[in-house]
Design a protein around this motif. Structure first.
Motif, mmCIF file in Angstrom:
data_model
loop_
_atom_site.group_PDB
_atom_site.id
_atom_site.type_symbol
_atom_site.label_atom_id
_atom_site.label_comp_id
_atom_site.label_asym_id
_atom_site.label_seq_id
_atom_site.Cartn_x
_atom_site.Cartn_y
_atom_site.Cartn_z
ATOM 1 N N PRO A 86 25.226 0.235 -35.662
ATOM 2 C CA PRO A 86 25.204 -1.231 -35.706
ATOM 3 C C PRO A 86 24.605 -1.724 -37.026
ATOM 4 C CG PRO A 86 23.483 -0.410 -34.268
ATOM 5 C CD PRO A 86 24.305 0.777 -34.637
ATOM 6 N N GLU A 87 24.727 -3.002 -37.239
ATOM 7 C CA GLU A 87 24.232 -3.594 -38.480
ATOM 8 C C GLU A 87 22.727 -3.393 -38.634
ATOM 9 O OE1 GLU A 87 23.965 -8.020 -40.599
ATOM 10 O OE2 GLU A 87 25.158 -7.726 -38.759
ATOM 11 N N LYS A 88 21.998 -3.498 -37.536
ATOM 12 C CA LYS A 88 20.544 -3.350 -37.573
ATOM 13 C C LYS A 88 20.164 -2.167 -36.695
ATOM 14 C CE LYS A 88 19.978 -8.284 -38.427
ATOM 15 N NZ LYS A 88 19.457 -9.577 -37.916
ATOM 16 N N TYR A 89 19.680 -1.121 -37.337
ATOM 17 C CA TYR A 89 19.461 0.151 -36.638
ATOM 18 C C TYR A 89 18.253 0.843 -37.262
ATOM 19 C CZ TYR A 89 20.621 4.695 -34.527
ATOM 20 O OH TYR A 89 20.603 5.863 -33.805
ATOM 21 N N ALA A 90 17.421 1.429 -36.427
ATOM 22 C CA ALA A 90 16.256 2.161 -36.913
ATOM 23 C C ALA A 90 16.067 3.432 -36.098
ATOM 24 C CB ALA A 90 14.997 1.290 -36.833
ATOM 25 N N ILE A 91 15.530 4.455 -36.745
ATOM 26 C CA ILE A 91 15.214 5.725 -36.091
ATOM 27 C C ILE A 91 13.712 5.948 -36.213
ATOM 28 C CG2 ILE A 91 15.597 8.220 -36.088
ATOM 29 C CD1 ILE A 91 18.245 7.589 -37.630
ATOM 30 N N VAL A 92 13.075 6.304 -35.113
ATOM 31 C CA VAL A 92 11.641 6.595 -35.119
ATOM 32 C C VAL A 92 11.436 8.013 -34.607
ATOM 33 C CG1 VAL A 92 9.358 5.936 -34.298
ATOM 34 C CG2 VAL A 92 11.082 4.167 -34.718
ATOM 35 N N GLY A 93 10.969 8.897 -35.483
ATOM 36 C CA GLY A 93 10.613 10.240 -35.060
ATOM 37 C C GLY A 93 9.208 10.249 -34.485
ATOM 38 N N VAL A 94 9.028 10.953 -33.369
ATOM 39 C CA VAL A 94 7.722 11.019 -32.712
ATOM 40 C C VAL A 94 7.340 12.481 -32.528
ATOM 41 C CG1 VAL A 94 6.405 10.462 -30.639
ATOM 42 C CG2 VAL A 94 8.071 8.831 -31.509
ATOM 43 N N LYS B 143 -1.578 9.506 -22.256
ATOM 44 C CA LYS B 143 -0.844 8.277 -21.978
ATOM 45 C C LYS B 143 -1.357 7.090 -22.779
ATOM 46 C CE LYS B 143 -3.484 6.991 -17.799
ATOM 47 N NZ LYS B 143 -3.352 6.735 -16.340
ATOM 48 N N GLU B 144 -2.621 7.110 -23.180
ATOM 49 C CA GLU B 144 -3.161 5.995 -23.958
ATOM 50 C C GLU B 144 -2.502 5.892 -25.331
ATOM 51 O OE1 GLU B 144 -5.037 3.760 -22.699
ATOM 52 O OE2 GLU B 144 -5.333 4.808 -20.789
ATOM 53 N N ASP B 145 -2.042 7.042 -25.880
ATOM 54 C CA ASP B 145 -1.392 7.033 -27.197
ATOM 55 C C ASP B 145 -0.091 6.235 -27.192
ATOM 56 O OD1 ASP B 145 -3.411 8.547 -28.199
ATOM 57 O OD2 ASP B 145 -2.164 10.225 -28.864
ATOM 58 N N TYR B 146 0.502 6.076 -26.018
ATOM 59 C CA TYR B 146 1.804 5.411 -25.950
ATOM 60 C C TYR B 146 1.687 3.898 -26.172
ATOM 61 C CZ TYR B 146 3.850 9.785 -24.352
ATOM 62 O OH TYR B 146 4.283 11.089 -24.278
ATOM 63 N N LYS B 147 0.477 3.372 -26.032
ATOM 64 C CA LYS B 147 0.287 1.956 -26.346
ATOM 65 C C LYS B 147 0.454 1.728 -27.845
ATOM 66 C CE LYS B 147 -2.819 1.098 -22.424
ATOM 67 N NZ LYS B 147 -4.198 0.737 -22.002
ATOM 68 N N GLY B 148 -0.009 2.702 -28.641
ATOM 69 C CA GLY B 148 0.202 2.620 -30.088
ATOM 70 C C GLY B 148 1.671 2.706 -30.451
ATOM 71 N N LEU B 149 2.414 3.549 -29.714
ATOM 72 C CA LEU B 149 3.864 3.631 -29.949
ATOM 73 C C LEU B 149 4.526 2.310 -29.610
ATOM 74 C CD1 LEU B 149 6.476 5.210 -30.565
ATOM 75 C CD2 LEU B 149 6.468 5.977 -28.174
ATOM 76 N N SER B 150 4.092 1.695 -28.524
ATOM 77 C CA SER B 150 4.644 0.395 -28.139
ATOM 78 C C SER B 150 4.431 -0.636 -29.242
ATOM 79 C CB SER B 150 3.997 -0.085 -26.837
ATOM 80 O OG SER B 150 4.463 -1.374 -26.488
ATOM 81 N N ASP B 151 3.222 -0.665 -29.801
ATOM 82 C CA ASP B 151 2.941 -1.601 -30.893
ATOM 83 C C ASP B 151 3.836 -1.316 -32.098
ATOM 84 O OD1 ASP B 151 0.977 -2.767 -29.332
ATOM 85 O OD2 ASP B 151 -0.671 -1.625 -30.258
ATOM 86 N N ARG B 152 4.018 -0.038 -32.393
ATOM 87 C CA ARG B 152 4.842 0.338 -33.555
ATOM 88 C C ARG B 152 6.292 -0.086 -33.355
ATOM 89 N NH1 ARG B 152 5.107 4.480 -37.599
ATOM 90 N NH2 ARG B 152 6.460 3.531 -39.173
ATOM 91 N N LEU B 153 6.817 0.109 -32.161
ATOM 92 C CA LEU B 153 8.213 -0.260 -31.893
ATOM 93 C C LEU B 153 8.405 -1.771 -31.947
ATOM 94 C CD1 LEU B 153 9.203 2.221 -29.021
ATOM 95 C CD2 LEU B 153 9.668 2.402 -31.463
ATOM 96 N N HIS B 154 7.428 -2.518 -31.458
ATOM 97 C CA HIS B 154 7.532 -3.978 -31.538
ATOM 98 C C HIS B 154 7.508 -4.440 -32.994
ATOM 99 C CE1 HIS B 154 6.387 -4.072 -27.154
ATOM 100 N NE2 HIS B 154 7.354 -4.968 -27.209
ATOM 101 N N SER B 155 6.715 -3.747 -33.822
ATOM 102 C CA SER B 155 6.662 -4.087 -35.248
ATOM 103 C C SER B 155 7.998 -3.800 -35.926
ATOM 104 C CB SER B 155 5.538 -3.291 -35.925
ATOM 105 O OG SER B 155 5.548 -3.508 -37.319
ATOM 106 N N ILE B 156 8.591 -2.647 -35.625
ATOM 107 C CA ILE B 156 9.891 -2.290 -36.202
ATOM 108 C C ILE B 156 10.972 -3.233 -35.693
ATOM 109 C CG2 ILE B 156 11.686 -0.493 -36.231
ATOM 110 C CD1 ILE B 156 9.411 1.570 -36.253
ATOM 111 N N ASP B 157 10.877 -3.589 -34.420
ATOM 112 C CA ASP B 157 11.838 -4.542 -33.857
ATOM 113 C C ASP B 157 11.764 -5.877 -34.590
ATOM 114 O OD1 ASP B 157 13.704 -5.481 -31.678
ATOM 115 O OD2 ASP B 157 11.999 -6.807 -31.291
ATOM 116 N N ASP B 158 10.560 -6.333 -34.902
ATOM 117 C CA ASP B 158 10.402 -7.590 -35.648
ATOM 118 C C ASP B 158 11.016 -7.482 -37.041
ATOM 119 O OD1 ASP B 158 9.078 -8.755 -33.527
ATOM 120 O OD2 ASP B 158 7.072 -8.307 -34.299
ATOM 121 N N ASP B 159 10.832 -6.311 -37.684
ATOM 122 C CA ASP B 159 11.336 -6.127 -39.053
ATOM 123 C C ASP B 159 12.859 -5.983 -39.093
ATOM 124 O OD1 ASP B 159 8.760 -6.248 -39.982
ATOM 125 O OD2 ASP B 159 8.496 -4.064 -40.120
ATOM 126 N N PHE B 160 13.411 -5.254 -38.116
ATOM 127 C CA PHE B 160 14.838 -4.920 -38.154
ATOM 128 C C PHE B 160 15.690 -5.863 -37.313
ATOM 129 C CE2 PHE B 160 13.253 -1.156 -40.073
ATOM 130 C CZ PHE B 160 14.303 -0.495 -40.684
#
Length: 505
Positions: free
Chosen positions: A37-45, A91-108
């Protein structure tokens, strides 16, 4: 071309072998073909600590599995890739992943559409989705969420049911994509087209005209460096329970009402539910297991399975399995199905063979070989194509009959681009098409058929495991499974049109 939703692909196990060999190259090919798609991102974890640039260098620029074309596309593609480090068990680390994905979603601007790809050990299949849900990453507030899980889907029926139960606590079935790369192969998909778009085949596709159905999946390599993993799995779990039963589903299913995912998967489920259960006596008589032993192949000494790194010297894990079974429904009543799969066989080949019944009155029986039935071969790999064998008169006096070949090869379509299996499956998930993915109820139904075999092997020490020299077609008695005098397996070569146990490999 279907316009795909803007989205993020999150790959767990981003520094692993599957990601480097298959996933990143597949996505790069989709990028070059303009399928993303026009707006696409890949996040390696992963656990390893990288910043974005370090991971881009490793995953793309230095990736030996990506065909470098010397243009700017590789660098442009690398800019789509990000990296996030976390401890998958915390499981607490996944809150940081959530924040990161929301940031990438805002950018892309990906509209909160996310695919989570679990390229991780099976022990994490229940853990990661549960922790994603803890961080709210299973929710679909403004976009969609999908979960891709690699095989194996459980180790037996009990563990498969437990995994499905765990996943369905936090996700709907239509969010879960159980990937089987076999189903992504163009030649596997062609099974449906061959059956249902050709009126010369469908009327014959039943017990009235078919003598037997045979599936072979052979590998010329051994366990390589996977001995430790393979010794806890074996050919039955590794190949038959998933790949080959899925092929059986496509070969044996009834015509679906529509060509959508639910209709096709419903018909496959009916096939698995119709598999005749194996009794302990059936396992003794209709299943043959074997292990490759040391031998010489082209003058080179080859190790036996028990001599491989990571393998128990007393191991009873099968590297070869062949079985005969039946599907108890109207279409296939009484027709035997045969599957064989193994390692260290003469060549790498996967194919489906439909053996048609001989004519009731064999007018030229004296001039025809006993085992000269018409045969349709659907070659999955290599030399992909379709082969039809039928009888023709040999020129000259009398009625000498000889089997001849009529074939089609995908390689003849010189201008056609045949996508890699992972390209097709990732693209399907991006589009929300689950046709080629396994559904939970089908996975459990397949395990219900396989479990009695595993149980019989475990509980009955009198069931033998045969040795076969590496480089041969399995145990010597494997042809005894085939019903009928002088009947035997087709022994394929690397070239579709050739066969015979002593053919040039």
């Amino acid at each position: 071309m279907i316009k795909n939703d803007n989205q993020i692909l999150v790959i767990f196990g981003a520094s692993g072998d599957l990601t480097a060999r298959k996933l990143i190259p597949a996505i790069y090919n989709l990028y070059k073909k303009d399928y993303l798609p026009e707006k696409y991102a890949i996040v390696g974890v992963g656990r390893t600590s990288y910043d974005d640039e370090e991971f881009r260098q490793k995953a793309v620029i230095e990736n030996e599995h990506i065909k470098k074309e010397g243009d700017k596309s590789l660098e442009d593609f690398a800019k789509l890739i990000h990296y996030h480090s976390l401890d998958t068990s915390n499981k607490e680390d996944y809150k940081g992943l959530s924040d990161r994905l929301h940031s990438i979603d805002d950018d892309f601007g990906t509209n909160c559409n996310v695919i989570f790809y679990l390229s991780v050990p099976p022990s994490l299949y229940g853990v990661i989705p549960k922790h994603l849900a803890y961080a709210g990453l299973n929710e679909e507030k403004s976009g969609w969420t999908r979960l891709i899980i690699e095989k194996p889907f459980g180790y037996d029926l009990e563990s498969a049911k437990e995994l499905n139960k765990t996943l369905l606590e936090d996700y709907r079935e239509d969010q879960i994509y159980r990937i089987d790369h076999y189903l992504g192969k163009e030649t596997v998909q062609n099974l449906l087209v061959t059956r249902f778009s050709n009126s010369i085949f469908e009327p014959l596709w039943n017990r009235n005209y078919i003598h037997r159905v045979e599936i072979t999946s052979a590998e010329s390599v051994g366990v390589e460096k996977r001995g430790g993993y393979y010794d806890g799995s074996g050919a039955l779990r590794d190949m038959v329970q998933n790949h080959l039963l899925q092929l059986i589903g496509l070969v044996a299913m009834e015509p679906p009402v529509k060509s959508d995912a639910n209709s096709i998967r419903n018909e496959k489920l009916k096939v698995f539910q119709s598999l005749r259960p194996m009794t302990p006596e059936d396992v003794k008589n209709n299943v043959i297991r074997g292990q490759y032993t040391s031998s010489k192949i082209k003058g080179e000494e080859v190790k036996g399975y028990r001599e491989e790194e990571g393998v128990d010297p007393e191991s009873k894990t099968e590297t070869f399995v062949a079985l005969k079974f039946f599907i108890d429904n109207w279409r296939w009543s009484g027709v035997p199905f045969y599957i064989r799969s193994g390692k260290k066989l003469p060549t790498r080949v996967s194919e489906v063979v439909i053996h048609f019944k001989p004519n009731h009155h064999r007018l030229f029986s004296q001039s025809q070989k006993i085992n000269s039935q018409n045969m349709l071969v659907l070659r999955i790999q290599p030399d992909e194509g379709v082969l039809l064998k039928f009888g023709m008169k040999v020129p000259g006096q009398g009625f000498d009959v000889k089997n001849v070949n009529m074939d089609f090869l995908y390689s003849d379509l010189t201008d056609a681009y045949v996508p890699d299996a992972y390209e097709r499956l990732i693209l399907d998930c991006m589009q929300g098409d689950a046709t080629l993915y396994a559904r939970g109820d089908s996975v459990e139904a397949a395990w219900e058929f396989i479990d009695p075999i595993l149980k019989a092997w475990k509980e009955d020490s009198s069931i033998p495991i045969y040795g076969y020299p590496a480089g041969t077609w399995g145990p010597e008695n494997v042809d005894d499974l085939i019903e009928g005098e002088h009947m035997m397996w087709r022994y394929p070569c690397k070239n579709l049109a050739e066969d015979g146990i002593f053919c040039e490999l």
